[in-house]
Design a protein around this motif. Structure first.
Motif, PDB file in Angstrom:
ATOM      1  N   LEU A   1       0.845  -1.429  -0.363  1.00  0.00           N
ATOM      2  CA  LEU A   1       0.215   0.042  -0.174  1.00  0.00           C
ATOM      3  C   LEU A   1       1.072   1.091   0.200  1.00  0.00           C
ATOM      4  O   LEU A   1       0.788   2.054  -0.960  1.00  0.00           O
ATOM      5  N   VAL A   2       1.728   1.195   0.846  1.00  0.00           N
ATOM      6  CA  VAL A   2       3.003   2.746   0.617  1.00  0.00           C
ATOM      7  C   VAL A   2       3.756   2.581  -0.730  1.00  0.00           C
ATOM      8  O   VAL A   2       3.872   3.856  -1.206  1.00  0.00           O
ATOM      9  N   ILE A   3       4.225   1.052  -1.129  1.00  0.00           N
ATOM     10  CA  ILE A   3       4.863   1.379  -2.704  1.00  0.00           C
ATOM     11  C   ILE A   3       3.298   1.779  -3.552  1.00  0.00           C
ATOM     12  O   ILE A   3       3.956   2.426  -4.188  1.00  0.00           O
ATOM     13  N   GLY A   4       2.330   1.512  -3.467  1.00  0.00           N
ATOM     14  CA  GLY A   4       2.245   1.886  -4.243  1.00  0.00           C
ATOM     15  C   GLY A   4       0.908   2.997  -4.031  1.00  0.00           C
ATOM     16  O   GLY A   4       0.635   3.982  -6.060  1.00  0.00           O
ATOM     17  N   TYR A   5       1.208   3.775  -3.642  1.00  0.00           N
ATOM     18  CA  TYR A   5       0.726   4.990  -3.101  1.00  0.00           C
ATOM     19  C   TYR A   5       2.547   6.516  -3.580  1.00  0.00           C
ATOM     20  O   TYR A   5       1.691   7.304  -3.937  1.00  0.00           O
ATOM     21  N   ALA A   6       3.010   5.639  -3.156  1.00  0.00           N
ATOM     22  CA  ALA A   6       4.010   6.931  -3.391  1.00  0.00           C
ATOM     23  C   ALA A   6       4.094   6.118  -5.484  1.00  0.00           C
ATOM     24  O   ALA A   6       4.651   7.671  -5.805  1.00  0.00           O
ATOM     25  N   ILE A   7       3.633   5.747  -5.783  1.00  0.00           N
ATOM     26  CA  ILE A   7       4.182   5.696  -6.801  1.00  0.00           C
ATOM     27  C   ILE A   7       2.938   6.568  -7.692  1.00  0.00           C
ATOM     28  O   ILE A   7       3.462   7.173  -8.256  1.00  0.00           O
ATOM     29  N   TYR A   8       1.655   6.222  -7.016  1.00  0.00           N
ATOM     30  CA  TYR A   8       0.588   7.313  -7.639  1.00  0.00           C
ATOM     31  C   TYR A   8       1.077   8.138  -7.155  1.00  0.00           C
ATOM     32  O   TYR A   8       0.365   8.929  -8.728  1.00  0.00           O
TER      33      TYR A   8
END
Length: 278
Positions: free
Chosen positions: A162-169
């Motif tokens: 979730l953290v990585i996905g949000y950072a990519i977004y």
């Protein structure tokens, strides 16, 4: 712990990428007002996955011993199919995922009679697929490793995803997704191969398979399953110190065929071959 962590990390990033594509495109095209429909679809998908997991656990606990072994074999077989299909789906879909998602969003908002439900359905099916895959994998892993390590690894994998996905977004992180999905795909195939061998063992314990039961080898002295290395290999890849011939054959067939198809170059639309994109 490591298998559940890595697979939930991959599943979580995959789901986060799809949701991020939907949310990002809605934002870029000035249609952010539709975002609540996306979150509704996500919440429904999570609820479905949790419900299915709870139902499967409750159902399995009511069976007598032999039926319980058969039930665990079925759960393991479903997990193997889901894991293998997951890595091949991402390998095929990665190159054109963004274009397909944007086309589907435009169609949902301009051509659908109920655009809210169309967006809910898009996000629901995108997350539900990963969620159900994760449920059956985790159930199979928990059956082999009933301790808290597998559950802790799964939770940690989801949180980091979730953290990585949000950072990519948000554009604050650049991850080589092609390499990430390729190498995690190889790891998942190794895990799925070990699960496939355990399915045959469960069928034997259920009294449904009694062929090829002669020992393939016995490494109990050189690499006992109670040793540190044996415990790690068992948790990661289903290592057994004295497997029977049938388990080894199933493990080898699933591993070799899956790796061969997964690692071979993908045919390009024009007929030429390009390197796999997973």
């Amino acid at each position: 712990m490591l298998p559940s962590f890595l697979i939930m990390l991959r599943e979580g990033i995959e789901a986060a990428l799809i949701v991020g594509l939907i949310a990002g495109y809605l934002g870029r095209t000035g249609r952010s007002a539709w975002l609540p429909a996306v979150w509704v679809g996500i919440l429904l998908a999570v609820a479905l996955s949790l419900f299915v997991g709870a139902a499967v656990i409750a159902l399995g606990g009511q069976f007598p011993q032999r039926t319980q072994e058969l039930f665990e074999a079925i759960v393991g077989a479903v997990a193997v199919v889901f894991l293998i299909s997951m890595v091949f789906w991402m390998r095929k879909a990665a190159r054109s995922m963004r274009a397909h998602m944007e086309h589907d969003i435009d169609a949902a908002l301009t051509e659908s009679r109920a655009p809210v439900w169309a967006l809910i359905g898009m996000s629901f099916f995108a997350v539900a697929r990963d969620g159900l895959e994760s449920v059956f994998f985790l159930l199979a892993i928990f059956q082999q490793n009933p301790g808290q390590g597998a559950a802790l690894g799964a939770v940690l994998g989801v949180v980091i995803a979730l953290v990585i996905g949000y950072a990519i977004y948000r554009g604050g992180l650049r991850l080589n997704l092609r390499r990430f999905f390729r190498w995690t795909g190889v790891f998942i195939i190794l895990v799925a191969s070990g699960l496939a061998g355990s399915v045959l063992r469960k069928l034997h314990e259920a009294g449904l398979w009694n062929h090829l039961q002669q020992p393939a080898w016995d490494s109990s002295e050189s690499l006992p399953i109670t040793s540190v290395a044996g415990t790690v290999l068992n948790a990661l890849f289903g290592y057994q110190e004295a497997p029977v011939l049938g388990e080894v054959i199933v493990w080898a067939v699933v591993l070799i065929l899956s790796l061969w198809f997964f690692l071979r170059p993908m045919p390009a639309p024009g007929g030429t071959h390009v390197e796999g994109s997973a």
